[in-house]
Design a protein around this motif. Structure first.
Motif, PDB file in Angstrom:
ATOM      1  N   ARG A 130       0.916  -0.834   0.421  1.00 38.03           N
ATOM      2  CA  ARG A 130       0.232  -0.094  -0.013  1.00 38.03           C
ATOM      3  C   ARG A 130       0.620   0.851  -0.371  1.00 38.03           C
ATOM      4  O   ARG A 130       0.347   2.328  -0.537  1.00 38.03           O
ATOM      5  N   ALA A 131       2.053   1.014   1.073  1.00 41.30           N
ATOM      6  CA  ALA A 131       3.111   2.268   0.349  1.00 41.30           C
ATOM      7  C   ALA A 131       3.674   2.743  -0.866  1.00 41.30           C
ATOM      8  O   ALA A 131       3.836   4.116  -1.000  1.00 41.30           O
ATOM      9  N   ALA A 132       3.401   1.870  -1.645  1.00 44.55           N
ATOM     10  CA  ALA A 132       3.977   1.999  -2.855  1.00 44.55           C
ATOM     11  C   ALA A 132       2.851   2.794  -3.890  1.00 44.55           C
ATOM     12  O   ALA A 132       3.218   3.317  -5.028  1.00 44.55           O
ATOM     13  N   ASN A 310       3.233   3.666   6.348  1.00 45.08           N
ATOM     14  CA  ASN A 310       4.340   4.560   5.944  1.00 45.08           C
ATOM     15  C   ASN A 310       5.561   3.376   5.330  1.00 45.08           C
ATOM     16  O   ASN A 310       4.798   2.615   5.713  1.00 45.08           O
ATOM     17  N   ARG A 311       6.619   4.111   4.904  1.00 45.81           N
ATOM     18  CA  ARG A 311       7.566   3.251   4.339  1.00 45.81           C
ATOM     19  C   ARG A 311       8.658   2.577   5.583  1.00 45.81           C
ATOM     20  O   ARG A 311      10.008   2.061   5.565  1.00 45.81           O
ATOM     21  N   LEU A 312       8.245   2.614   6.500  1.00 44.31           N
ATOM     22  CA  LEU A 312       8.807   2.813   7.763  1.00 44.31           C
ATOM     23  C   LEU A 312       8.252   0.903   8.540  1.00 44.31           C
ATOM     24  O   LEU A 312       8.662   0.361   8.915  1.00 44.31           O
ATOM     25  N   ASP A 313       6.687   1.806   9.500  1.00 42.67           N
ATOM     26  CA  ASP A 313       6.712   0.807  10.183  1.00 42.67           C
ATOM     27  C   ASP A 313       6.107  -0.586   9.393  1.00 42.67           C
ATOM     28  O   ASP A 313       6.071  -1.273  10.638  1.00 42.67           O
ATOM     29  N   TYR A 314       6.266  -0.982   8.487  1.00 42.69           N
ATOM     30  CA  TYR A 314       5.823  -2.378   7.907  1.00 42.69           C
ATOM     31  C   TYR A 314       7.285  -3.391   8.501  1.00 42.69           C
ATOM     32  O   TYR A 314       7.220  -4.434   8.902  1.00 42.69           O
TER      33      TYR A 314
END
Length: 469
Positions: A130-132, A310-314
């Motif tokens: 989803r972040a992408a 976001n691009r970090l929490d994953y």
């Protein structure tokens, strides 16, 4: 070596669930934040592999006197195997790692063969899909330059107005938020000179909704606005820019560490009309001579953060998230409390309440209960109509969550992965038109000065001559 201790401490705090990756990294000292951030993120990408390597090599067992922290071992082994080695002097901890360097490399190679990969990059944990779909949003800090100047700056560097997904150099102007640009998701701006000097703010589009919907007075030297939970300062700097850096903006933050981050952010963004206050907004007396003059209040309190993709929490998603109803209920109680407190400010006309949550218990249910409160009734508060709250935004509130207390169409929702933003919720309370504003009482000093001036005027006033026959 202190750099590695700092990175390992961030990992310790993440393990203890003290906050999101982004939130915890924001508390780091500015001078070393970029370096530590890079190490933490890269270590998390390879955490699973590095953990297996450390366990197979028996590093912690054989060096337990030197390396007492698993997370310290993670960051040190990361640099040993995946970059150019440990960036520190030859101390006992570094030597302890180097003694096992050959074994560590052998275990890493064994894992690569087992997984059928040829490069280290293939071992990294991939991002949330989803972040992408979320562009890299860049808000132009209009306190320092204009959007036109920013666009010229980027076009001269080869960027083209063709949309963020058209190419790696594509970008566009956002259709809902003024001064917001959308770039390709893969782009990084940490080394961009405009970011380093505070001329651009990296802020998700949905996060920009709060200040925009609040719509504080612009270029009014007498305006008084409150940001009740200000750190790290993105929304505060947005409010300051919308106000034209005029008037007074009080930014409250109770946590000392986050307050320090807030002050650095405001200084970097050249927010000249902001007074940062290290205090809990809930302890502020609504009748305080300074704060009682506030006409606009922004509330973005602690929430579950369930909408953040976001691009970090994953990197922390090792298991399926379980909704903690007890925690949500406690958060909702706090959120309702802060709305009701804001409604007590005598001159407030507009209150925006927002969360980065997808749960109705923190969103529609809180708003519904706030509308039924004594504070809302005595203060004549209602929800602002849709026309005043991003009318062109299609995704609105959930009607079933309002329990007959207000129009869900007045609320704004963002769905992660579907709206090109993180998950978000925005509501706006306004006073009824017939509400009579209390007159601001003059301060004791001003009152005394006025009385003294009146007395002097009476003394100097010439007496009328009495005519005599």
């Amino acid at each position: 070596m202190n750099f590695y201790f700092e990175a390992s401490e961030v990992l310790n705090r993440l393990d203890a669930k003290e906050g999101s990756i982004k939130g915890i990294l924001a508390t780091l000292p500015e001078n070393n934040r970029a370096r530590t951030t890079a190490l933490v993120i890269e270590t998390l990408k390879y955490k699973s592999v590095l953990s297996d390597v450390i366990q197979a090599s028996k590093l912690l067992t054989e060096e337990k006197k030197k390396i007492t922290s698993f997370n310290l071992a993670l960051v040190l082994v990361h640099d040993t195997l995946l970059v150019n080695g440990i960036q520190a002097g030859d101390g006992p901890i570094k030597q302890a790692i180097l003694r096992h360097k050959t074994r560590l490399r052998s275990e890493l190679q064994r894992i690569k063969i087992k997984r059928g990969v040829k490069s280290n990059l293939e071992l990294a944990q991939t991002s949330d899909d989803r972040a992408a779909k979320i562009p890299r949003y860049v808000r132009v800090n209009t306190s320092m330059w204009s959007t036109e100047e920013a666009m010229q700056f980027y076009t001269k560097r080869g960027f083209q107005l063709q949309g963020p997904f058209a190419s790696s150099k594509g970008f566009e102007i956002d259709e809902h938020i003024p001064d917001l640009l959308a770039f390709n998701p893969a782009l990084q701006f940490r080394d961009d000179p405009s970011y380093k000097t505070g001329k651009i703010i990296l802020q998700d589009k949905a996060s920009c909704f709060s200040a925009f919907v609040l719509s504080p007075p612009c270029n009014d030297p007498n305006a008084v606005v409150i940001d009740a939970t200000a750190a790290p300062g993105n929304k505060t700097s947005h409010l300051s820019a919308l106000m034209g850096n005029k008037g007074k903006l009080y930014a409250f933050e109770r946590d000392k560490r986050r307050f320090s981050t807030l002050k650095m952010m405001l200084s970097k963004a050249a927010c000249r009309n902001v007074e940062a206050v290290n205090a809990d907004f809930l302890t502020i007396d609504p009748s305080h001579p300074k704060y009682s003059l506030a006409t606009h209040i922004l509330l973005d309190p602690s929430c579950s953060g369930s909408g953040i993709v976001n691009r970090l929490d994953y990197l922390l998603e090792d298991e399926v998230e379980v909704v903690d109803e007890d925690r949500l209920n406690k958060l909702a109680a706090f959120q309702l409390m802060i709305i009701k407190h804001a409604m007590k400010f005598p001159r407030v006309q507009r209150i925006v309440y927002s969360t980065c949550s997808i749960h109705a218990s923190e969103n529609e249910h809180v708003v519904s209960r706030a509308l039924q409160s004594d504070e809302a009734k005595s203060g004549s508060f209602k929800l602002a109509p849709r026309n005043d709250v991003l009318p062109k935004w299609n995704r609105r509130g959930q009607a079933e969550g309002m329990i007959g207390t207000g129009d869900a169409d007045s609320l704004v929702r963002c769905s992660p992965g579907e709206d090109g933003t993180n998950g978000f919720f925005v509501s706006c309370f306004v006073r009824e038109p017939n509400f009579v504003l209390p007159q601001a009482e003059p301060s004791k000093k001003r009152k005394a000065d006025t009385e003294e001036a009146a007395l002097e005027k009476r003394k100097k006033k010439p007496k009328k001559k009495v005519k005599t026959e």
